[in-house]
Scaffold this active site. Structure first.
Site, PDB file in Angstrom:
ATOM      1  CG  ASP A  28      -2.109   0.869   1.093  1.00 23.60           C
ATOM      2  OD1 ASP A  28      -2.312   1.413  -0.010  1.00 23.60           O
ATOM      3  OD2 ASP A  28      -2.831   1.044   2.086  1.00 23.60           O
ATOM      4  CG  ASN A  76      -7.368  -2.469  -6.296  1.00 25.50           C
ATOM      5  OD1 ASN A  76      -6.426  -3.233  -6.110  1.00 25.50           O
ATOM      6  ND2 ASN A  76      -7.699  -1.543  -5.398  1.00 25.50           N
TER       7      ASN A  76
HETATM    8  C1  FPP Z   1      -1.678   0.073  -3.600  1.00 26.60           C
HETATM    9  O1  FPP Z   1      -1.218   1.418  -3.508  1.00 26.60           O
HETATM   10  C2  FPP Z   1      -1.085  -0.609  -4.747  1.00 26.60           C
HETATM   11  C3  FPP Z   1      -1.780  -1.225  -5.771  1.00 26.60           C
HETATM   12  C4  FPP Z   1      -3.243  -1.278  -5.832  1.00 26.60           C
HETATM   13  C5  FPP Z   1      -1.068  -1.850  -6.912  1.00 26.60           C
HETATM   14  C6  FPP Z   1       0.104  -2.690  -6.520  1.00 26.60           C
HETATM   15  C7  FPP Z   1       0.764  -3.182  -7.729  1.00 26.60           C
HETATM   16  C8  FPP Z   1       2.113  -3.191  -7.922  1.00 26.60           C
HETATM   17  C9  FPP Z   1       3.105  -2.708  -6.925  1.00 26.60           C
HETATM   18  C10 FPP Z   1       2.638  -3.737  -9.176  1.00 26.60           C
HETATM   19  C11 FPP Z   1       2.970  -5.210  -8.998  1.00 26.60           C
HETATM   20  C12 FPP Z   1       3.353  -5.827 -10.276  1.00 26.60           C
HETATM   21  C13 FPP Z   1       3.297  -7.163 -10.552  1.00 26.60           C
HETATM   22  C14 FPP Z   1       3.689  -7.654 -11.870  1.00 26.60           C
HETATM   23  C15 FPP Z   1       2.803  -8.129  -9.581  1.00 26.60           C
HETATM   24  P1  FPP Z   1      -2.279   2.573  -3.683  1.00 26.60           P
HETATM   25  O2  FPP Z   1      -2.420   2.885  -5.115  1.00 26.60           O
HETATM   26  O3  FPP Z   1      -3.552   2.175  -3.021  1.00 26.60           O
HETATM   27  O4  FPP Z   1      -1.601   3.757  -2.927  1.00 26.60           O
HETATM   28  P2  FPP Z   1      -2.353   4.882  -2.070  1.00 26.60           P
HETATM   29  O5  FPP Z   1      -3.020   4.156  -0.925  1.00 26.60           O
HETATM   30  O6  FPP Z   1      -1.230   5.753  -1.630  1.00 26.60           O
HETATM   31  O7  FPP Z   1      -3.321   5.545  -2.971  1.00 26.60           O
END
Ligand code: FPP
Length: 251
Positions: A28, A76
């Site tokens: 996160d 998501n």
């Molecule tokens: C949460 O941070 C993150 C995600 C929903 C996406 C995670 C995906 C990756 C790190 C890529 C992984 C790649 C592979 C190929 C497995 P957020 O967007 O919710 O952050 P925020 O809470 O600060 O808005």
């Protein structure tokens, strides 16, 4: 003895006998990481891939058998369409780009979740990566994509109910083991340690059944900044826990 068996890189203050077998991670804080630097959110996801690659390598170096990362939840889909599209393309691109290295490092890839809703080109890349790495004997790397625990449990219930309805199984046959065999994580050991970055104290519909006895470690660090030292701290914290599994402590 091979280098891998001796875990020479394990920090001296970690007990090799008490390394978790399965680590799960809620990555996160990508969006906040990017925003705080004046970048669009997608840059945070891109950086997040590097953090995940580093964690996978570290888990492998330190003798962890299974790593499961929450890449995309069933919730998501509610994000802006350009972000969802970016993530789908990112998953596909990373899989294509990293497969050769995963093969070289003997990583076994598995995707958990309802994959049928993903773009067909991504489904094809996923199927190829799982097939290619199926016989690898190194670390098991699970990527939860279009994953939601409640949806997974309903899916398992329907599958079991249908077998009972068809007379293939008796009601009395249903126990924990059988139920687990109908989850997306069939055949995997349960997580010992869940790490969540960015300070949120939630499970967010991730592996609810499987996490019944997992130790939870939450760090305020945003996912793109999660590195080897952070992981070291998480493991030190984990090794101080008294895992009783509902029983009394031995001491
Ligand atoms: C949460 O941070 C993150 C995600 C929903 C996406 C995670 C995906 C990756 C790190 C890529 C992984 C790649 C592979 C190929 C497995 P957020 O967007 O919710 O952050 P925020 O809470 O600060 O808005």
């Amino acid at each position: 003895m091979s280098v891998k068996q001796s875990f020479i890189e394990l920090p001296l203050d970690l007990d090799q006998q008490r390394i978790p077998r399965h680590v799960a991670v809620i990555m996160d804080g990508n969006g906040r990481w990017a925003k705080s630097r004046g970048f669009p959110r997608i840059i945070g996801h891109q950086k997040g891939v590097d953090a995940l690659k580093n964690l996978l390598r570290c888990c492998d170096d330190w003798g962890i058998e299974v790593l499961t990362a929450y890449a995309f939840s069933t919730e998501n889909w509610g994000r802006p369409s350009h972000e969802v599209e970016f993530l789908m393309t990112l998953f596909e691109r990373v899989l294509r780009k990293e497969l050769a290295e995963m093969m070289a490092e003997n990583v076994k890839i598995r995707f958990v979740g309802d994959l049928s809703a993903l773009p067909t080109s991504l489904q094809a890349e996923i199927a190829y990566s799982m097939e290619k790495t199926a016989n690898n004997k190194g670390i098991q790397f699970n990527i939860a994509t279009n994953y939601g625990s409640r949806q997974e449990i309903i899916h398992a219930c329907k599958s079991i109910a249908s077998q009972v309805q068809q007379g293939k199984m008796e009601l009395e046959d249903i126990d924990e083991k059988l139920f687990e065999n109908h989850l997306y994580t069939e055949g995997l050991i349960s997580p010992d340690l869940l790490i969540r970055t960015s300070g949120e104290m939630r499970l967010s519909n991730f592996l609810l059944w499987q996490m019944a006895y997992a130790e939870i470690y939450v760090t305020p660090t945003l996912w793109p900044d999660f590195n080897r030292e952070e992981f070291h701290q998480a493991l030190l914290n984990y090794q101080q826990r008294d895992r009783r599994f509902g029983k009394l402590s031995k001491t």
